[in-house]
Design a protein around this motif. Structure first.
Motif, PDB file in Angstrom:
ATOM      1  N   ILE A  75       0.246   4.089   1.321  1.00  0.00           N
ATOM      2  CA  ILE A  75       0.118   4.914   2.526  1.00  0.00           C
ATOM      3  C   ILE A  75       0.752   4.230   3.736  1.00  0.00           C
ATOM      4  CG2 ILE A  75      -1.526   5.981   4.127  1.00  0.00           C
ATOM      5  CD1 ILE A  75      -3.422   6.336   1.763  1.00  0.00           C
ATOM      6  N   THR A  76       0.390   2.988   4.005  1.00  0.00           N
ATOM      7  CA  THR A  76       0.894   2.303   5.209  1.00  0.00           C
ATOM      8  C   THR A  76       2.107   1.427   4.924  1.00  0.00           C
ATOM      9  OG1 THR A  76      -0.581   0.399   4.889  1.00  0.00           O
ATOM     10  CG2 THR A  76      -1.440   2.263   6.156  1.00  0.00           C
ATOM     11  N   THR A  90      -2.432   3.097  -4.021  1.00  0.00           N
ATOM     12  CA  THR A  90      -3.387   3.683  -3.096  1.00  0.00           C
ATOM     13  C   THR A  90      -4.713   2.960  -3.276  1.00  0.00           C
ATOM     14  OG1 THR A  90      -2.295   5.840  -3.194  1.00  0.00           O
ATOM     15  CG2 THR A  90      -4.576   5.782  -2.386  1.00  0.00           C
ATOM     16  N   THR A  93       0.845  -1.190   0.000  1.00  0.00           N
ATOM     17  CA  THR A  93       0.000   0.000   0.000  1.00  0.00           C
ATOM     18  C   THR A  93       0.884   1.244   0.000  1.00  0.00           C
ATOM     19  OG1 THR A  93      -0.131   0.089   2.403  1.00  0.00           O
ATOM     20  CG2 THR A  93      -1.803  -1.213   1.272  1.00  0.00           C
TER      21      THR A  93
END
Length: 287
Positions: A156-157, A282, A154
């Motif tokens: 983001i994380t 994303t 991912t």
């Protein structure tokens, strides 16, 4: 002078279904022996189904729960009652490690009609069911393919996405593959020409190039949020699979996307290029 004639006993059986396993990248038949089993077994651990591999490389289901009389009866008019419609779920694995394990479902019984239109239909008993197997990260590749040895995470994380399905799309082809339990995926795209007609302006002040060695591609990732993700920096010499005994069903991720997570990135691919790649997407929920 006398001779002895030996007559062997003939026993007719009705098959339930035939399966043809194919390589998801090339569409060609998978030739090496595979292992098939049902996720559930009888209390005495006896398998609920029995497969026989024929000379064509197809796996023929000869016995299944609920189809005992059906398998033993060659003339269906002699059956007291037709077998009830059911969905049989199976798991397949490749002992050689070239393909990822997967789960798939079959709707039974198949149509036994022998008229030409029925025999030609995909639901016919006389048509093997096509089941695609996805390459493992260490699968063999051809020299002319565009290959990405991807870690799917991912954006983001930065968590790895185990068993995510990846769809690679160019103007010429669409290829499906899947990550393994670690989030590692072999994305192999065949059919990209060594050179092709260029589009758009060139990078410099001069005229645009006539030919190009790269093509535009989109990588779409589909992930089941019910699975436990993994840290991108995980030590796999110590880590135990956080989704033990899970067997993915890629067909469900491809066709039944409600409640799943989807993301995509754009990039350029070239024939014969084999590269490591961090596929960071994303993700957003599919309504």
């Amino acid at each position: 002078m006398s001779s002895t004639v030996v007559v062997r006993e003939w026993r007719d059986r009705r098959m339930v279904v035939a399966l043809r396993f194919v390589d998801a990248t090339t569409g060609g038949s998978v030739r090496q022996p595979l292992q098939l089993q049902t996720p559930l077994q009888t209390p005495n651990s006896r398998p609920l189904s029995r497969f026989v591999r024929n000379l064509s490389g197809h796996y023929v289901l000869m016995e299944a729960a609920g189809f005992e009389d059906y398998s033993e009866t060659f003339d269906l008019d002699e059956l007291a009652a037709a077998p009830a419609t059911q969905t049989l779920t199976l798991e397949v694995s490749d002992p050689s490690g070239q393909y990822l394990p997967r789960q798939f479902s079959l709707s039974l019984p198949r149509n036994p009609a022998i008229d030409p239109a029925s025999v030609a239909a995909a639901t016919s008993l006389f048509q093997p069911v096509r089941v695609a197997l996805y390459p493992s990260p260490n699968a063999r590749v051809n020299p002319g393919w565009a290959v990405l040895r991807a870690t799917v995470v991912t954006a983001i994380t930065h968590q790895r996405l185990p068993w995510a399905v990846v769809r690679a799309t160019t103007t010429e082809t669409t290829t499906l593959t899947q990550a393994d339990w670690r989030g590692e995926a072999l994305i192999a795209v065949p059919g990209i020409p060594i050179t092709t007609w260029a589009t758009g302006a060139g990078a410099g002040p001069g005229p645009p190039p006539v030919t190009a060695t790269e093509v535009d591609a989109t990588l779409e990732v589909v992930f089941d949020p019910a699975l436990t993700t993994i840290s991108e920096s995980a030590d796999f010499s110590q880590l135990i699979d956080p989704n033990p005994n899970f067997r993915p069903d890629p067909d469900r991720l491809n066709t039944q996307r409600s409640g799943l997570l989807v993301g995509s990135v754009s990039l350029r691919l070239a024939s014969g290029r084999d590269l490591p790649y961090r596929l960071a997407v994303t993700l957003s929920a599919v309504p």
